[in-house]
Write a protein that holds these residues in place. Structure first.
Motif, PDB file in Angstrom:
ATOM      1  N   ASP A  58     -13.097  43.460 -60.919  1.00  0.00           N
ATOM      2  CA  ASP A  58     -12.803  44.870 -61.504  1.00  0.00           C
ATOM      3  C   ASP A  58     -10.950  44.616 -61.641  1.00  0.00           C
ATOM      4  O   ASP A  58     -10.560  45.016 -62.595  1.00  0.00           O
ATOM      5  CB  ASP A  58     -13.030  45.901 -60.538  1.00  0.00           C
ATOM      6  CG  ASP A  58     -14.204  46.531 -60.524  1.00  0.00           C
ATOM      7  OD1 ASP A  58     -15.036  45.862 -61.529  1.00  0.00           O
ATOM      8  OD2 ASP A  58     -14.779  47.187 -59.769  1.00  0.00           O
ATOM      9  N   LEU A  59     -10.616  43.996 -60.738  1.00  0.00           N
ATOM     10  CA  LEU A  59      -9.044  43.630 -60.686  1.00  0.00           C
ATOM     11  C   LEU A  59      -8.779  42.801 -61.988  1.00  0.00           C
ATOM     12  O   LEU A  59      -7.618  43.158 -62.817  1.00  0.00           O
ATOM     13  CB  LEU A  59      -8.578  43.210 -59.524  1.00  0.00           C
ATOM     14  CG  LEU A  59      -6.954  43.441 -59.108  1.00  0.00           C
ATOM     15  CD1 LEU A  59      -6.778  43.008 -57.614  1.00  0.00           C
ATOM     16  CD2 LEU A  59      -6.073  43.168 -60.066  1.00  0.00           C
ATOM     17  N   LEU A  60      -9.506  41.797 -62.119  1.00  0.00           N
ATOM     18  CA  LEU A  60      -9.256  40.891 -63.314  1.00  0.00           C
ATOM     19  C   LEU A  60      -9.476  41.665 -64.746  1.00  0.00           C
ATOM     20  O   LEU A  60      -8.971  41.359 -65.680  1.00  0.00           O
ATOM     21  CB  LEU A  60     -10.053  39.617 -63.205  1.00  0.00           C
ATOM     22  CG  LEU A  60      -9.829  38.801 -62.140  1.00  0.00           C
ATOM     23  CD1 LEU A  60     -10.647  37.427 -61.933  1.00  0.00           C
ATOM     24  CD2 LEU A  60      -8.449  38.302 -62.101  1.00  0.00           C
ATOM     25  N   ARG A  61     -10.518  42.417 -64.599  1.00  0.00           N
ATOM     26  CA  ARG A  61     -11.089  43.193 -65.939  1.00  0.00           C
ATOM     27  C   ARG A  61      -9.823  44.242 -66.176  1.00  0.00           C
ATOM     28  O   ARG A  61      -9.355  44.425 -67.509  1.00  0.00           O
ATOM     29  CB  ARG A  61     -12.174  44.035 -65.603  1.00  0.00           C
ATOM     30  CG  ARG A  61     -13.242  43.168 -65.381  1.00  0.00           C
ATOM     31  CD  ARG A  61     -14.570  43.847 -65.538  1.00  0.00           C
ATOM     32  NE  ARG A  61     -15.793  43.163 -65.283  1.00  0.00           N
ATOM     33  CZ  ARG A  61     -16.636  43.131 -64.077  1.00  0.00           C
ATOM     34  NH1 ARG A  61     -16.109  43.929 -63.185  1.00  0.00           N
ATOM     35  NH2 ARG A  61     -17.537  42.265 -63.932  1.00  0.00           N
ATOM     36  N   ALA A  62      -9.006  44.681 -65.298  1.00  0.00           N
ATOM     37  CA  ALA A  62      -7.941  45.829 -65.348  1.00  0.00           C
ATOM     38  C   ALA A  62      -6.873  44.883 -66.321  1.00  0.00           C
ATOM     39  O   ALA A  62      -5.917  45.438 -66.585  1.00  0.00           O
ATOM     40  CB  ALA A  62      -7.579  46.291 -64.146  1.00  0.00           C
ATOM     41  N   VAL A  89      -0.736  43.904 -63.984  1.00  0.00           N
ATOM     42  CA  VAL A  89      -0.752  45.048 -63.192  1.00  0.00           C
ATOM     43  C   VAL A  89      -1.963  45.106 -62.155  1.00  0.00           C
ATOM     44  O   VAL A  89      -3.233  44.749 -62.659  1.00  0.00           O
ATOM     45  CB  VAL A  89      -0.641  46.464 -63.848  1.00  0.00           C
ATOM     46  CG1 VAL A  89      -0.980  47.830 -63.154  1.00  0.00           C
ATOM     47  CG2 VAL A  89       0.432  46.474 -64.903  1.00  0.00           C
ATOM     48  N   ALA A  90      -1.800  45.331 -60.853  1.00  0.00           N
ATOM     49  CA  ALA A  90      -2.878  45.404 -59.855  1.00  0.00           C
ATOM     50  C   ALA A  90      -2.628  47.040 -59.251  1.00  0.00           C
ATOM     51  O   ALA A  90      -1.975  47.429 -58.688  1.00  0.00           O
ATOM     52  CB  ALA A  90      -2.591  44.609 -58.861  1.00  0.00           C
ATOM     53  N   PRO A  91      -3.622  47.779 -59.717  1.00  0.00           N
ATOM     54  CA  PRO A  91      -3.688  49.388 -59.439  1.00  0.00           C
ATOM     55  C   PRO A  91      -4.060  49.720 -57.978  1.00  0.00           C
ATOM     56  O   PRO A  91      -4.864  49.021 -57.377  1.00  0.00           O
ATOM     57  CB  PRO A  91      -4.513  50.009 -60.578  1.00  0.00           C
ATOM     58  CG  PRO A  91      -5.580  48.664 -61.064  1.00  0.00           C
ATOM     59  CD  PRO A  91      -4.840  47.538 -60.557  1.00  0.00           C
ATOM     60  N   TYR A  92      -3.306  50.600 -57.727  1.00  0.00           N
ATOM     61  CA  TYR A  92      -3.631  51.303 -56.267  1.00  0.00           C
ATOM     62  C   TYR A  92      -4.849  51.309 -55.815  1.00  0.00           C
ATOM     63  O   TYR A  92      -5.364  50.811 -54.839  1.00  0.00           O
ATOM     64  CB  TYR A  92      -2.658  52.604 -56.005  1.00  0.00           C
ATOM     65  CG  TYR A  92      -3.047  53.073 -54.507  1.00  0.00           C
ATOM     66  CD1 TYR A  92      -2.511  52.289 -53.515  1.00  0.00           C
ATOM     67  CD2 TYR A  92      -3.841  54.018 -54.289  1.00  0.00           C
ATOM     68  CE1 TYR A  92      -2.592  52.763 -52.222  1.00  0.00           C
ATOM     69  CE2 TYR A  92      -3.927  54.594 -53.111  1.00  0.00           C
ATOM     70  CZ  TYR A  92      -3.349  53.967 -52.054  1.00  0.00           C
ATOM     71  OH  TYR A  92      -3.804  54.340 -50.818  1.00  0.00           O
ATOM     72  N   VAL A  95      -6.386  47.705 -55.072  1.00  0.00           N
ATOM     73  CA  VAL A  95      -5.615  47.196 -53.931  1.00  0.00           C
ATOM     74  C   VAL A  95      -5.992  47.655 -52.644  1.00  0.00           C
ATOM     75  O   VAL A  95      -6.110  46.889 -51.740  1.00  0.00           O
ATOM     76  CB  VAL A  95      -3.960  47.102 -54.197  1.00  0.00           C
ATOM     77  CG1 VAL A  95      -3.253  46.567 -53.146  1.00  0.00           C
ATOM     78  CG2 VAL A  95      -3.708  46.381 -55.502  1.00  0.00           C
ATOM     79  N   GLU A  96      -5.969  48.900 -52.597  1.00  0.00           N
ATOM     80  CA  GLU A  96      -6.311  49.668 -51.190  1.00  0.00           C
ATOM     81  C   GLU A  96      -7.650  49.293 -50.843  1.00  0.00           C
ATOM     82  O   GLU A  96      -7.769  49.487 -49.747  1.00  0.00           O
ATOM     83  CB  GLU A  96      -5.953  51.108 -51.406  1.00  0.00           C
ATOM     84  CG  GLU A  96      -6.927  51.986 -52.356  1.00  0.00           C
ATOM     85  CD  GLU A  96      -7.681  53.068 -51.621  1.00  0.00           C
ATOM     86  OE1 GLU A  96      -7.468  53.117 -50.414  1.00  0.00           O
ATOM     87  OE2 GLU A  96      -8.770  53.438 -52.360  1.00  0.00           O
ATOM     88  N   GLN A  97      -8.432  48.776 -51.491  1.00  0.00           N
ATOM     89  CA  GLN A  97      -9.903  48.428 -51.209  1.00  0.00           C
ATOM     90  C   GLN A  97      -9.894  47.204 -50.586  1.00  0.00           C
ATOM     91  O   GLN A  97     -10.690  46.949 -49.733  1.00  0.00           O
ATOM     92  CB  GLN A  97     -10.928  48.689 -52.261  1.00  0.00           C
ATOM     93  CG  GLN A  97     -10.923  50.056 -52.602  1.00  0.00           C
ATOM     94  CD  GLN A  97     -12.084  50.235 -53.499  1.00  0.00           C
ATOM     95  OE1 GLN A  97     -13.141  50.225 -53.239  1.00  0.00           O
ATOM     96  NE2 GLN A  97     -11.876  50.972 -55.038  1.00  0.00           N
ATOM     97  N   ARG A 116       3.391  44.040 -61.347  1.00  0.00           N
ATOM     98  CA  ARG A 116       3.678  45.393 -60.863  1.00  0.00           C
ATOM     99  C   ARG A 116       2.142  45.488 -59.859  1.00  0.00           C
ATOM    100  O   ARG A 116       0.779  45.465 -60.359  1.00  0.00           O
ATOM    101  CB  ARG A 116       3.410  46.543 -61.896  1.00  0.00           C
ATOM    102  CG  ARG A 116       3.967  47.789 -61.506  1.00  0.00           C
ATOM    103  CD  ARG A 116       4.769  48.600 -62.401  1.00  0.00           C
ATOM    104  NE  ARG A 116       3.705  49.130 -63.547  1.00  0.00           N
ATOM    105  CZ  ARG A 116       2.516  50.152 -63.466  1.00  0.00           C
ATOM    106  NH1 ARG A 116       2.898  50.845 -62.259  1.00  0.00           N
ATOM    107  NH2 ARG A 116       1.921  50.320 -64.438  1.00  0.00           N
ATOM    108  N   VAL A 117       2.241  45.403 -58.649  1.00  0.00           N
ATOM    109  CA  VAL A 117       1.172  45.249 -57.857  1.00  0.00           C
ATOM    110  C   VAL A 117       1.400  46.472 -56.560  1.00  0.00           C
ATOM    111  O   VAL A 117       2.437  46.529 -55.910  1.00  0.00           O
ATOM    112  CB  VAL A 117       1.319  43.829 -57.056  1.00  0.00           C
ATOM    113  CG1 VAL A 117      -0.054  43.913 -55.863  1.00  0.00           C
ATOM    114  CG2 VAL A 117       1.079  42.906 -58.087  1.00  0.00           C
TER     115      VAL A 117
END
Ligand code: EPU
Length: 422
Positions: A58-62, A89-92, A95-97, A116-117
């Motif tokens: 999901d992060l790579l898709r973002a 960008v790595a959204p919160y 990242v929080e997961q 932006r991470v």
């Protein structure tokens, strides 16, 4: 992916047979992050189907990549297609997961000159600072600012430098590697982490056109290149998953082959299990092991690789809980990684903790109880502790286990265990 709520373990069954270990979570996640470095299509074999891999997808898709499974061949392949330009960008929410997401910082910075991470939070085994990641990247010329819970990093021109890590941090070494491969000039990372997963990352990066020497040693020399390209790779076996099954055998007794496991990646643990009375050796297929009688206690101390991994510790504590004698376990890597001990106590274990030490007095038998998984390895330790307990052990919050294990219940059941998902 549907996740179980609870894992129910019926105790009292010996383990016999062969199971195959999956690909290493802690390698696969970093290899996936490395794809951010270059446009193209990557095909990875032996990637575990676990929640953390789904989250990294999901992060790579973002960031703009396409990620999916190709199931047309004999084994599933994770295919990642990275576009010519990515969104660094790595959204919160992601990242929080899973904290491993911090390793996108280095490759994003190297590829885009900025990133932006979201700042990762702490987790259940204590604070997880990233100061060493940032200090190392700053040596290569990166600037950091923290605003609204995000690290804003910029480095229009990364320059090779000598970086001496205060501690051989796995994540900091990986972030530095993935930044230095595209920096101008030579980077030397001293006191680098030596985990097999880092050597696996170096291998992929070199296939992508990077010039890294010293892979697997504590000095990495990286000659920066202008551009990298995509590559295919097979993920190394998961030594932590393999360790889980060996400890399960030590607890339940029996004879097991963990196919695909690499003895050379877990030699210290095998030596420790040998001291505790197991017979254990490499064979053509993986690792063969036999546990005949009740294990003997032994003292254990966690250290960076090639020492006993902190991730093995919950399994060792679970094994010591029913071993003969007293074992002292010392945690040297993560300060607060003893929370699961309270859960083992609920099962009748006699364990006292004092800061980073645990004194484990083996009892003849544990008794099944409702317990809770606080993290991946703690959850797995409770599952294997339940194998030799009297009655049923119900491990709640099983989604933690699914973050790192692809079908732990099915694999142990194939050896004769009695485990069901609820
Ligand atoms: N540390 C700092 N500052 C930093 C980085 C680390 O103080 O900037 C400290 C940490 O707080 C910790 C120690 O250094 O006390 C070691 O941390 P390290 O950076 O080596 O660990 P990590 O990269 O965060 C990886 C694994 C962990 C494994 C550790 C140690 C991944 C995704 N995670 O974490 O695995 O326990 O290395 O080997 O690779 C797991 O798989 O369940 C897991 C937690």
């Amino acid at each position: 992916m549907t996740e179980p709520q609870r894992i129910v373990v019926g105790g009292g069954h010996r383990l016999e047979g062969t199971i195959r270990v999956g690909g290493a979570k802690n390698s696969a996640l970093k290899l996936m992050a490395a794809t951010l470095l270059a446009e193209g299509t990557y095909r990875f074999a032996n990637v575990p189907r676990i929640t953390d891999v789904a989250l990294m997808s999901d992060l790579l898709r973002a960031t703009g990549s396409e990620v999916g499974w190709d199931e047309s061949g004999p084994e599933p392949i994770l295919e990642i297609t990275v576009p010519g330009a990515i969104e660094p960008v790595a959204p919160y929410e992601l990242v929080e997961q899973f904290r491993a997401s911090i390793v996108v910082l280095g490759p994003m910075l190297a590829r885009c000159g900025e990133a932006r991470v979201a700042l990762p939070g702490g987790d259940d085994f204590g604070p997880r600072p990233i100061d060493m990641h940032m200090r190392g990247l700053a040596e290569l010329g990166a600037d950091f600012e923290t605003r609204h819970g995000y690290i804003h990093a910029s480095a229009p021109n990364l320059l090779g430098a000598r970086v001496l890590l205060e501690y051989p941090s796995v994540g900091a070494t990986e972030n530095l590697l993935m930044a230095a491969v595209l920096a101008k000039g030579t980077t030397v990372v001293d006191n680098a982490a030596r985990e097999p997963e880092i050597a696996d990352l170096c291998e992929l990066l070199n296939k992508m056109g990077a010039r890294i020497e010293g892979s697997g040693s504590s000095t990495l020399v990286i000659e920066g290149v202008e551009i990298l390209h995509s590559a295919d790779h097979t993920v190394i076996p998961d030594r932590i998953e393999a360790a889980t099954y060996l400890a399960a055998l030590g607890i339940a007794g029996g004879e097991v082959t963990v196919a695909g496991a690499r003895h050379d990646h877990m030699a210290m643990l095998c030596q420790k299990f040998g001291e505790m009375g197991m017979r254990i050796s490499p064979d053509a297929d993986g690792i063969w092991a036999f546990a005949g009688t009740r294990l003997r206690s032994s003292d254990c101390s966690t250290l960076p690789y090639p020492g006993l991994a902190t991730d093995f510790k919950p399994f060792l504590v679970a094994a010591l809980a029913t071993a003969e004698g007293v074992g002292i376990v010392t945690e040297n890597v993560f300060s607060g990684r003893f929370r699961y001990v309270d859960e083992l106590r609920r099962m009748g274990a006699d364990i006292r903790t004092d800061s980073h030490h645990a004194v484990v007095r083996g009892v003849e038998r544990l008794s099944g109880a409702p317990v809770k998984a606080h993290d991946i390895r703690a959850g797995a330790a409770l599952v294997i502790a339940g194998l030799a307990a009297e009655g049923e052990t119900v491990v709640a919050e099983a989604h933690h286990v699914a973050r790192g294990y692809d079908d732990i219940a099915g694999k142990l059941n194939a050896l004769g265990a009695d485990i069901r998902l609820d």
